[in-house]
Design an enzyme around this catalytic site. Structure first.
Site, PDB file in Angstrom:
ATOM      1  CG  ASP A  48      -1.736   1.019   1.227  1.00  0.00           C
ATOM      2  OD1 ASP A  48      -3.002   1.074   1.030  1.00  0.00           O
ATOM      3  OD2 ASP A  48      -1.428   2.292   1.708  1.00  0.00           O
ATOM      4  CE1 TYR A  53       0.953   7.779   2.334  1.00  0.00           C
ATOM      5  CE2 TYR A  53       1.439   5.742   1.825  1.00  0.00           C
ATOM      6  CZ  TYR A  53       0.566   6.473   2.188  1.00  0.00           C
ATOM      7  OH  TYR A  53      -0.820   6.177   3.290  1.00  0.00           O
ATOM      8  CE  LYS A  82      -3.673   4.858   0.901  1.00  0.00           C
ATOM      9  NZ  LYS A  82      -2.217   4.327   0.612  1.00  0.00           N
ATOM     10  CG  HIS A 115      -4.665   9.801   0.534  1.00  0.00           C
ATOM     11  ND1 HIS A 115      -3.263   9.872   0.210  1.00  0.00           N
ATOM     12  CD2 HIS A 115      -4.378   9.302   1.931  1.00  0.00           C
ATOM     13  CE1 HIS A 115      -2.822   9.357   1.432  1.00  0.00           C
ATOM     14  NE2 HIS A 115      -3.280   9.079   2.430  1.00  0.00           N
TER      15      HIS A 115
END
Length: 279
Positions: A48, A53, A82, A115
């Protein structure tokens, strides 16, 4: 209830998702590649990540390294990413998805999530996700950090049902109302930060339960989720911790254990409140 690291749960569109996976939040690209490859070699099948990120390139490299090391095929893995709050128009969502796919080095995603609800600015983004789903670029659609009222709104216009709501969930925030709502609509809950970013590991009730089973507090918490059919993404960069997090299938919590953990709920968050967080 899953009984092994590779066990899968069937989602409302027939897609099957591993019940326990690796999350790579706040891991740099280089470390992400090593961690993902190690996790795959240890038996993890769900990875994930997210655009925000900043490690989708490392995630993709780790996926390829893991596949080479194990001889597995892409279809053996389940990869999630996401779309971030800043890209929730239709065109921005399509672009963000294609960028993520390129960074990961993949030709499809198993699951793509919105998200955050972003003050209800997700209608156009969901339409983009549905078009990508129909085109075969995404195997399943979902959301993250949606409260019941966000889901109620989404279900008024969604032509493709969300399969998952990925939310903060741990013994201090057991999300009982959300669990009831999602169960009624056949939407699975997936927990992020199930260990409360480590802030709950010194809880005396959990320590007592862990000692009675000769397990760690982290293992007890993950088992608590598993016995409620809560899906999990757990972060660690240490191979020994990855192995420890997966060693949760050789014991069972009693009904009393489960009730004692449930009673720890305080509606306490370590992450943002979805109704207040934008970007």
């Amino acid at each position: 209830m899953i009984t092994s690291l590779t066990d899968r749960i069937t989602l409302n569109n027939g897609t099957q998702i591993p019940g326990l996976g690796l999350g790579v939040f706040k891991i740099d690209n280089t470390t992400t590649a090593t961690t993902v490859a190690s996790a795959i070699q240890q038996g993890y099948r769900l990875i994930d990540t997210a655009q925000i990120y900043g490690n989708e390139t490392g995630t993709g490299a780790g996926i390829q390294q893991g596949l080479v090391a194990t001889g597995l095929q892409r279809a053996d893995l389940f990869i999630t990413s996401k779309v971030w709050n800043a890209h929730l128009t239709y065109d921005e969502t399509i672009t963000a998805f294609n960028d993520s796919l390129s960074s990961l080095g993949l030709d499809y995603l198993d699951l793509y999530l919105i998200h955050w609800p972003g003050h209800d600015a997700y209608r156009d983004a969901w339409r983009a996700l549905e078009d990508l789903y129909r085109a075969g670029k995404i195997k399943a659609l979902g959301v993250s950090n949606f409260e019941p009222h966000h889901l109620k709104d989404l279900l008024t216009f969604a032509k493709v049902m969300p399969v998952i709501d990925q939310v903060e969930r741990h013994p201090k925030l057991n999300q009982a109302a959300l669990r009831t709502f999602t169960a009624h609509h056949d939407i699975k809950l997936q927990a992020w930060s199930p260990l409360m970013q480590g802030q709950i590991l010194d809880n005396p009730v959990l320590q007592e339960i862990a000692a009675s089973h000769h397990k760690t507090v982290a293992q007890v918490i993950l088992r608590w989720d598993i016995q409620q059919d809560i899906l999990l993404v757990v972060k660690s960069v240490k191979p020994k911790r990855l192995a420890s997090n997966a060693a949760v299938f050789d014991f069972k919590l009693s009904p009393e254990d489960m009730q004692r953990i449930d009673a720890l709920n305080a509606d306490l968050r370590v992450g943002p409140n979805p109704d207040e967080f934008d970007f």
